[in-house]
Design a protein around this motif. Structure first.
Motif, PDB file in Angstrom:
ATOM      1  N   UNK A  12      35.811  49.199  29.366  1.00 18.89           N
ATOM      2  CA  UNK A  12      37.522  48.121  29.327  1.00 18.89           C
ATOM      3  C   UNK A  12      36.736  46.508  28.732  1.00 18.89           C
ATOM      4  N   UNK A  13      35.437  45.905  28.734  1.00 19.54           N
ATOM      5  CA  UNK A  13      35.701  44.970  28.629  1.00 19.54           C
ATOM      6  C   UNK A  13      35.041  44.548  27.185  1.00 19.54           C
ATOM      7  N   UNK A  14      34.595  45.804  27.057  1.00 21.21           N
ATOM      8  CA  UNK A  14      34.242  46.120  25.293  1.00 21.21           C
ATOM      9  C   UNK A  14      35.801  46.166  24.549  1.00 21.21           C
ATOM     10  N   UNK A  15      36.722  46.836  25.796  1.00 22.57           N
ATOM     11  CA  UNK A  15      38.223  46.875  24.732  1.00 22.57           C
ATOM     12  C   UNK A  15      39.292  45.700  24.736  1.00 22.57           C
ATOM     13  N   UNK A  16      38.114  44.475  25.787  1.00 19.80           N
ATOM     14  CA  UNK A  16      39.362  42.816  26.225  1.00 19.80           C
ATOM     15  C   UNK A  16      39.884  42.912  27.321  1.00 19.80           C
ATOM     16  N   UNK A  17      39.463  43.839  27.778  1.00 24.14           N
ATOM     17  CA  UNK A  17      39.995  43.783  29.499  1.00 24.14           C
ATOM     18  C   UNK A  17      38.898  42.611  30.482  1.00 24.14           C
ATOM     19  N   UNK A  18      39.422  42.041  31.271  1.00 24.01           N
ATOM     20  CA  UNK A  18      38.782  41.187  32.340  1.00 24.01           C
ATOM     21  C   UNK A  18      39.381  41.941  33.591  1.00 24.01           C
ATOM     22  N   UNK A  19      37.819  41.826  34.593  1.00 26.97           N
ATOM     23  CA  UNK A  19      37.691  42.018  35.902  1.00 26.97           C
ATOM     24  C   UNK A  19      38.163  41.370  37.117  1.00 26.97           C
ATOM     25  N   UNK A  20      39.653  42.537  37.680  1.00 26.24           N
ATOM     26  CA  UNK A  20      40.252  41.672  38.876  1.00 26.24           C
ATOM     27  C   UNK A  20      40.029  42.175  40.137  1.00 26.24           C
TER      28      UNK A  20
END
Ligand code: PHE
Length: 345
Positions: free
Chosen positions: A121-129
């Motif tokens: 998901x980081x690869x798709x532009x998400x951040x970890x919260x």
């Protein structure tokens, strides 16, 4: 006197020869060549000699002294060398001995899944919260459109600490907390892994504590097709390139419409087997379009903003992926179980 000097020389050389170590050798040096030694003594007595004899004896005394000194020096070298050799021999390392392996730790299978999903998901532009595990009823339920007394609260047997505080029953409160922090602005693209708690009786497929990964996307013009496209990428990456997905209608108070996503069985490819319980499909996650009430409560204009959310159980995914038959294996920390997931990194 000449005779005496020759005797001394013989005697000294014999003793040097017999010296076993540097200490003994040094004692010999002091005894023969020292100020109180016999040669000095001879030299001291030279006054009594005639003028012709004096230089002869003097020269002889010096010669004897030289012979003894040279012999001592040679012997000293030999003895020193012997000390070094002995040390080398005693400190010799046997490189052919088998080594003692060092036990190296490794990632837990759950951590492995979390990191795999995060990377995707980081690869798709998400951040970890992240959010707290001890949560307010407000974020766990209220802000997610479960009003007090709402029957859907029964779906999640909760561990309450006080009337308003509980152990979170899902990672969805992180959605509400993140939206609140962004103060009505988009885009929001987060993924939130974490522990959750439910009052379940532990058995092979239930645990009172388990792990979820939540996802939330909020922006203008987010549609159901975005949700579907995202899941297709996810399913293929996690479970194999030829996976297909299907969405089934479901219900969650905080999404409308709500769905459950299945993937085509990676074991039988869809023909039916024990993994998919002969249905050809495996349920993977719950999801839906963010409910307008949830957007509004968090300060978003639901006419401008839309979004989707999803939540999945990490244990379930790990069990499917690795063929694990009992959820309790994840928590008992039996090294024999954990070692099966050893990967050299
Ligand atoms: N929180 C839900 C559960 O624990 C899963 C979910 C998350 C469903 C996000 C929809 C959207 O069952």
């Amino acid at each position: 006197m000449q005779q005496r000097l020759k005797e001394l020389e013989m005697e000294a050389l014999q003793k040097i020869e017999a010296a076993e170590n540097l200490k003994q050798l040094n004692e010999i040096r002091v005894a023969y060549l020292g100020k109180k030694g016999p040669i000095t003594e001879v030299l001291r007595g030279m006054g009594k000699l005639s003028a012709e004899e004096r230089p002869k004896i003097g020269a002889l005394a010096n010669e004897v002294r030289g012979v003894i000194a040279t012999k001592i020096e040679e012997t000293q070298k030999k003895l020193e060398e012997a000390v070094v050799q002995q040390k080398l021999a005693s400190e010799k390392i046997d490189v052919t001995l088998p080594g003692r392996p060092v036990e190296v730790g490794n990632h837990h299978p759950l951590t492995r899944i979390i990191e795999e999903v995060e990377d995707l998901f980081i690869g798709m532009g998400y951040e970890v919260a992240e959010g707290p595990e001890v949560e307010k009823d407000f974020y766990n339920f209220e802000a997610l459109n479960f009003p007090k007394g709402h029957p859907a609260r029964d779906m999640q047997d909760s561990f309450y600490i006080t009337e308003d505080i509980l152990l979170r029953t899902h990672t969805s409160p992180v959605q509400a907390r993140t939206m609140e922090k962004r103060e009505g602005k988009g885009p929001v693209k987060i993924i939130c892994p974490g522990k959750v708690y439910r009052r379940d009786n532990d058995d092979a497929t239930h645990s009172h504590q388990f792990t979820q990964i939540e996802g939330l996307v909020i922006d203008k013009n987010i549609r159901m097709s975005d949700l579907k496209g995202t899941f297709e990428v996810f399913a293929k990456k996690m479970f194999g390139a030829d996976r297909e997905i299907r969405l089934r209608p479901s219900f969650f108070p905080f999404t409308e419409p709500s769905v459950e996503m299945d993937i085509s069985c990676f074991m039988c490819g869809g023909s039916g087997c024990h993994v998919c319980k002969k249905t050809g499909w495996i349920e993977i996650l719950g999801a839906g379009m963010t409910h307008p009430n949830v957007l509004e409560m968090a300060g978003y204009d639901s006419k401008k903003y839309t979004g989707f959310a999803f939540g999945m159980g990490v244990e379930r995914i790990a069990m499917l992926k690795y063929g694990i038959d009992d959820i309790r294996h994840f928590y008992t920390n039996d090294v024999r179980f954990l070692k099966q997931f050893f990967v050299h990194e």
